[in-house]
Design an enzyme around this catalytic site. Sequence first.
Site, PDB file in Angstrom:
ATOM      1  N   HIS A  35       0.959  -1.157  -0.132  1.00  0.00           N
ATOM      2  CA  HIS A  35      -0.107   0.142   0.003  1.00  0.00           C
ATOM      3  C   HIS A  35       0.962   1.279   0.073  1.00  0.00           C
ATOM      4  O   HIS A  35       1.267   1.492   0.902  1.00  0.00           O
ATOM      5  CB  HIS A  35      -0.774  -0.048   1.326  1.00  0.00           C
ATOM      6  CG  HIS A  35      -1.785  -1.094   1.407  1.00  0.00           C
ATOM      7  ND1 HIS A  35      -1.446  -2.259   1.516  1.00  0.00           N
ATOM      8  CD2 HIS A  35      -3.199  -1.313   1.218  1.00  0.00           C
ATOM      9  CE1 HIS A  35      -2.296  -3.083   1.736  1.00  0.00           C
ATOM     10  NE2 HIS A  35      -3.449  -2.666   1.362  1.00  0.00           N
ATOM     11  N   ASP A 176     -10.071   5.699   7.422  1.00  0.00           N
ATOM     12  CA  ASP A 176     -11.517   5.436   7.541  1.00  0.00           C
ATOM     13  C   ASP A 176     -11.972   4.063   7.778  1.00  0.00           C
ATOM     14  O   ASP A 176     -12.755   4.141   8.403  1.00  0.00           O
ATOM     15  CB  ASP A 176     -11.808   5.940   5.940  1.00  0.00           C
ATOM     16  CG  ASP A 176     -11.492   7.305   5.412  1.00  0.00           C
ATOM     17  OD1 ASP A 176     -12.235   8.067   6.052  1.00  0.00           O
ATOM     18  OD2 ASP A 176     -10.749   7.318   4.685  1.00  0.00           O
ATOM     19  N   HIS A 282      -4.372   2.468  -3.370  1.00  0.00           N
ATOM     20  CA  HIS A 282      -4.498   1.947  -1.958  1.00  0.00           C
ATOM     21  C   HIS A 282      -3.938   0.595  -1.580  1.00  0.00           C
ATOM     22  O   HIS A 282      -3.206   0.497  -0.501  1.00  0.00           O
ATOM     23  CB  HIS A 282      -6.191   1.924  -1.699  1.00  0.00           C
ATOM     24  CG  HIS A 282      -6.420   1.651  -0.203  1.00  0.00           C
ATOM     25  ND1 HIS A 282      -6.106   0.320   0.487  1.00  0.00           N
ATOM     26  CD2 HIS A 282      -6.860   2.464   0.628  1.00  0.00           C
ATOM     27  CE1 HIS A 282      -6.610   0.400   1.767  1.00  0.00           C
ATOM     28  NE2 HIS A 282      -7.233   1.578   1.788  1.00  0.00           N
ATOM     29  N   SER A 405     -21.833 -11.795  37.715  1.00  0.00           N
ATOM     30  CA  SER A 405     -21.910 -13.207  37.142  1.00  0.00           C
ATOM     31  C   SER A 405     -20.754 -13.786  36.858  1.00  0.00           C
ATOM     32  O   SER A 405     -20.844 -14.952  37.284  1.00  0.00           O
ATOM     33  CB  SER A 405     -22.983 -13.033  36.040  1.00  0.00           C
ATOM     34  OG  SER A 405     -24.339 -12.906  35.976  1.00  0.00           O
ATOM     35  N   GLU A 434     -17.251  -6.436  24.503  1.00  0.00           N
ATOM     36  CA  GLU A 434     -16.313  -7.516  24.407  1.00  0.00           C
ATOM     37  C   GLU A 434     -15.173  -7.427  23.702  1.00  0.00           C
ATOM     38  O   GLU A 434     -14.072  -7.658  24.084  1.00  0.00           O
ATOM     39  CB  GLU A 434     -17.310  -8.812  24.244  1.00  0.00           C
ATOM     40  CG  GLU A 434     -18.100  -9.068  25.069  1.00  0.00           C
ATOM     41  CD  GLU A 434     -19.601  -8.573  24.799  1.00  0.00           C
ATOM     42  OE1 GLU A 434     -20.546  -8.804  25.440  1.00  0.00           O
ATOM     43  OE2 GLU A 434     -19.596  -7.846  24.074  1.00  0.00           O
ATOM     44  N   HIS A 495     -27.631 -18.408  24.512  1.00  0.00           N
ATOM     45  CA  HIS A 495     -26.504 -18.009  25.516  1.00  0.00           C
ATOM     46  C   HIS A 495     -25.908 -19.270  25.815  1.00  0.00           C
ATOM     47  O   HIS A 495     -24.879 -19.597  26.911  1.00  0.00           O
ATOM     48  CB  HIS A 495     -27.205 -17.419  26.745  1.00  0.00           C
ATOM     49  CG  HIS A 495     -27.445 -15.886  26.757  1.00  0.00           C
ATOM     50  ND1 HIS A 495     -28.234 -15.574  25.590  1.00  0.00           N
ATOM     51  CD2 HIS A 495     -27.152 -14.986  27.427  1.00  0.00           C
ATOM     52  CE1 HIS A 495     -28.281 -14.164  25.884  1.00  0.00           C
ATOM     53  NE2 HIS A 495     -27.709 -13.996  26.836  1.00  0.00           N
TER      54      HIS A 495
END
Length: 689
Positions: A35, A176, A282, A405, A434, A495
Amino acid sequence: MQKEPPAKAVGIDQLSINTIRTLAMDAVEKAKSGHPGTPMALAPVAYTLWNDILRYDPAQPLWPGRDRFVLSCGHACMLLYSVLHLSGVKRIVDGRVTEELAVPLDEIRQFRQLHSRCPGHPEHAETTGVETTTGPLGQGLGNSVGMAIAECWLAAHFNRPGFEIFDYSIYTFCSDGDLMEGISHEAASIAGHLKLSNLCWVYDDNHITIEGKTSLAYSDDVATRFAGLGWHVVKVPDANDLPALHAAFESFQTTGDQPTLIILRSHIAYGAPHKQDTKEAHGSPLGDEEIRLTKIVYGWPPDAKFLVPDEVIRHFQAGIGARGAKLSQAWSKEFDEYARKYPDLAGEWRLMEGRDLPAGWDAELPSFPPDAKGVGSRISSGKVLNAIAQRDPWLIGGSADLAPSTMTNLTFEGAGGFEADNYAGRNFHFGIREHGMTAILNGMSLSNVRPYGSTFFVFSDYLRPSMRLAAIMQLPIILIFTHDSIGVGEDGPTHEPIEHLAAARAIPGLLVIRPADANEVVESWRVIMPLKNRPVALVLTRQNLPTLDRTKYAPAAGTARGAYVLADSAGKPDVILMATGSEVGICVQAHEQLTKEGIKARLVSMPCWELFDEQDAAYRESVLPADVTARVGVEAAVQQGWDKYLGPRGRFLGMKGYGASAPGGVLFKHFGFTAENVVALAKAAIAGK
């Protein structure tokens, strides 16, 4: 024709900037890959930051008081390799500074080639001066927030009146693409919330991505977005305006309680007559003819390759070289005085630098008596974590909004919470982020603290890229995953992690530990804490696990070898039962039943496959003898990965689909996780049916 007016720099400034640009063009062209456009656009910014501003000593690249530079847009790595070369950064081998350059010109000539110190994206520990591995976009942003958090904690913990031992900044270049990635939102949000005034992101607003103009998919008002997140925002309309760049960096340095975003308008492949502001610049070489024409625009010898004028090297030596040496020497002198006045704190820092543990870190580890009812391994782990953290002051961390928890709060007096008004706290509230949390943990680890983070195991999907990068960088972060199976119960299949053990085990270098009872939890932490170059996924239950009677069963110390014989038979076994975590308890019952029936069964607890696979062949054979081919594996997860232990005659009791919503005990019976089914499979394996 040239699309922009000549750059505003002149003389040695312009010569230095163009050296960075042409090195990038030449390296990418020789590699026929890379690049070139972004290094050409950002050369004035990198030059200004490195030679005029950065607190960094090229002769002491690991100086603890240095500013950190993160190239989050890692595809632009030739920008970083060029400034590392021009700055004269010394190479570190086995922790020692050598006289060799970290990035000599010959390495740049081998850009993107096998064993080059200039790989296709910056790789931590492969190239001195690269503070973190940045390839996947957005990761460097998360890492930089972790570095900023760590600096704040280090300053609060170590600094004393008259001794500003830790007082450095973190500078990050991003694109970006970085800001489009969701992790950037998570990282920027927590940075603004925590008021990390030591953090500066430089956003390369060049309007180009691989597919074309950013307007194809991106119309964010970035300034408004970051202002809303609590950031100080500065705009620089022209990347070539060196006075404006200096003013922007000065604005960052004088901002009191906010991180800073510098929005920089640049032009990809600046100066290239036909490829400036195009997508072709790019991710592809410019081509020989375009490079010649661009060098003419720069006033550069058009046929010169990898040209580095001597006066540019001397200029960097007089800039970052002289400034950095003075700063690092002053820091070392100050630290020597600090060590005389505060020897205990100085000793702590030296341990942290070596990723060593304080003496007696394990002196108060609990031992759990036999208990048929037992406790969830998340609960026993919380007790162990608190016992260790009281003796290891730099073990710090938290949860993605699930600490009540996951049982990861440090509850002893003085632990406190890390917040904008208390950077000395050790409990972190990462929010429901997370992915950002784990990238932040990586940045914290790179800053010498020992961080941990936690969430439910099913949400490891959200953070997997950062967990993978921790393994690539060999960072000893600790990920505490709870609610590890269908035992989650009523929350249902969304879950209940089914394929997640296999997915985690697929990451090379990651230790995945799933202990079977409270004492295996203790031994798991004994394994985890001395690690210096390996991340861990500690996988724990919500539901209670019986605490085994270790006078009847083998000591839990076998956990350190990954798998061990928990209960055996008299003589050669007819069948081997193998399990991890909560399913070991089911196999204990099955082993007892088989023994009553006169069937010689061996029970093997396998809390960590990776550790077991690393044992010598003799030990592995002693646990799983090759001539005992009747085997049963039991795990409330998919079978993937088990076949290497089961062999051709083995049987597996696991999950073939997703879970359901019901109490955990009901689900275990519904899906067949019973001692009776294990016994039946064992008999079938023996019979070869």
